[in-house]
Design a protein around this motif. Structure first.
Motif, mmCIF file in Angstrom:
data_model
loop_
_atom_site.group_PDB
_atom_site.id
_atom_site.type_symbol
_atom_site.label_atom_id
_atom_site.label_comp_id
_atom_site.label_asym_id
_atom_site.label_seq_id
_atom_site.Cartn_x
_atom_site.Cartn_y
_atom_site.Cartn_z
ATOM 1 N N PHE A 119 0.811 -1.217 0.000
ATOM 2 C CA PHE A 119 0.000 0.000 0.000
ATOM 3 C C PHE A 119 0.849 1.274 0.000
ATOM 4 C CE2 PHE A 119 -2.652 -3.238 2.031
ATOM 5 C CZ PHE A 119 -3.802 -3.157 1.279
ATOM 6 N N LYS A 120 2.182 1.117 -0.079
ATOM 7 C CA LYS A 120 3.074 2.262 -0.017
ATOM 8 C C LYS A 120 3.614 2.606 -1.408
ATOM 9 C CE LYS A 120 4.685 1.358 4.707
ATOM 10 N NZ LYS A 120 5.877 1.097 5.564
ATOM 11 N N PRO A 121 4.017 3.854 -1.625
ATOM 12 C CA PRO A 121 4.633 4.227 -2.909
ATOM 13 C C PRO A 121 6.051 3.702 -3.008
ATOM 14 C CG PRO A 121 4.595 6.114 -1.426
ATOM 15 C CD PRO A 121 3.806 5.024 -0.746
ATOM 16 N N SER A 122 6.564 3.591 -4.227
ATOM 17 C CA SER A 122 7.899 3.031 -4.448
ATOM 18 C C SER A 122 8.994 3.873 -3.803
ATOM 19 C CB SER A 122 8.166 2.889 -5.951
ATOM 20 O OG SER A 122 8.061 4.148 -6.591
ATOM 21 N N THR A 123 8.802 5.208 -3.750
ATOM 22 C CA THR A 123 9.825 6.063 -3.144
ATOM 23 C C THR A 123 10.039 5.720 -1.677
ATOM 24 O OG1 THR A 123 8.092 7.716 -2.749
ATOM 25 C CG2 THR A 123 9.430 7.971 -4.729
ATOM 26 N N GLU A 124 8.961 5.398 -0.985
ATOM 27 C CA GLU A 124 9.059 5.029 0.425
ATOM 28 C C GLU A 124 9.773 3.691 0.589
ATOM 29 O OE1 GLU A 124 8.347 5.761 4.520
ATOM 30 O OE2 GLU A 124 8.152 7.015 2.734
ATOM 31 N N LEU A 125 9.522 2.754 -0.319
ATOM 32 C CA LEU A 125 10.169 1.448 -0.251
ATOM 33 C C LEU A 125 11.662 1.565 -0.536
ATOM 34 C CD1 LEU A 125 7.480 -0.683 -2.125
ATOM 35 C CD2 LEU A 125 7.906 -0.610 0.333
ATOM 36 N N LEU A 126 12.031 2.391 -1.515
ATOM 37 C CA LEU A 126 13.448 2.565 -1.837
ATOM 38 C C LEU A 126 14.191 3.287 -0.722
ATOM 39 C CD1 LEU A 126 13.141 3.558 -5.610
ATOM 40 C CD2 LEU A 126 14.020 1.407 -4.687
#
Length: 281
Positions: free
Chosen positions: A38-45
């Motif tokens: 449910f999170k955006p890719s920027t947060e995961l990176l």
């Protein structure tokens, strides 16, 4: 008596707490993936997988993309379901018959066939890939469902498992059925198959997982994007030009659902099938 019961109760409570602790550790990756989907890719990176619950970052954008803009995902899902369902049914049908025949009947070359089955179990798929590929080319099965299903349809592991299980079945039932005039096929389907339900349940889960998670062989056989399975299609989201980790995690999470449903359906047979089938013979 009460003093003896108290230690037993205490031991049970400790065991339950230990098992709960182990379950939480085992489920940690799943919860992390669920939250990351449910999170955006920027947060995961930036922070990787974690259990930080930040409500303002959570959204259904990844899933909306999969089912609306990522139309190929549903096609990949359908391809994986078709290959898994058809492949598992055919594998259970043929492997059970071969394993049953090796356990019940006495014929010339029986031991040789069984040794060949054990030998094939020891050969890695990578070694067999080139001759199997040439065979699929000659059969014109490249870029088809059957090209993925047929080469691994009769699994040596499944044959060995069904043979070991069938060795423990009562042979008196066979003799009684033959006296009553039953044919060999009727004996197998009407008498032996119901007795082998635990073996079918265990192998259904293992074979379905094999087809569902298969990556290398479908990659060799399938050519067009419309024929890709989920593992191949999702792997394409990671490219040198950009990594869509948010979509990849969301898509991967949804691939777990069929296996969970399958395990819930066959769980009562799974453990008994593995334990009983493993000690026979």
């Amino acid at each position: 008596m009460e003093s003896m019961a108290r230690p037993n109760t205490a031991v049970k409570i400790i065991l339950v707490l230990m098992l709960l602790f182990i379950a939480v550790i085992a489920l940690f990756p799943f919860f992390a993936l669920l939250l990351a989907s449910f999170k955006p890719s920027t947060e995961l990176l930036r922070y990787g997988l974690n259990l930080k619950l930040q409500a303002h970052l959570l959204s259904f954008k990844n899933y909306i993309y999969l089912f609306q803009e990522g139309a190929k995902y549903l096609i990949w899902y359908k391809n994986s379901l078709v290959i898994t369902i058809v492949g598992t049914i055919l594998s259970l049908f043929f492997s059970s018959m071969v394993g049953y025949a090796l356990a019940v009947y006495d014929f010339k070359g029986k031991n040789v066939v069984f040794i060949l089955v054990l030998a094939v179990m020891m050969i890695p798929m990578e070694i067999l890939m080139l001759p199997l590929y040439k065979l699929m080319v000659s059969f014109k099965m490249i870029n088809t469902y059957w090209g993925v299903i047929v080469p691994i349809m009769v699994a040596p592991v499944a044959i060995f498992f069904f043979r070991q299980y069938a060795l423990g079945l009562p042979k008196e039932l066979l003799d009684a059925a033959r006296i009553d005039g039953c044919s060999e096929f009727r004996i197998f389907f009407n008498i032996m198959v119901p007795l082998m339900k635990p073996a079918f349940g265990a192998m259904a889960i293992l074979q379905a997982m094999g087809y569902w998670n298969s990556f290398l062989w479908p990659t060799v056989i399938l050519r067009t994007e419309d024929m890709f399975t989920l593992p191949i299609g999702l792997s394409g989201l990671l490219t040198p030009y950009g990594n869509n980790y948010d979509i990849l995690i969301s898509g991967s999470l949804l691939t777990i659902l069929p296996i969970i449903i399958l395990f819930i359906f066959f769980q009562r047979y799974f453990i008994s099938g593995l334990t009983v089938g493993g000690v026979k013979g």
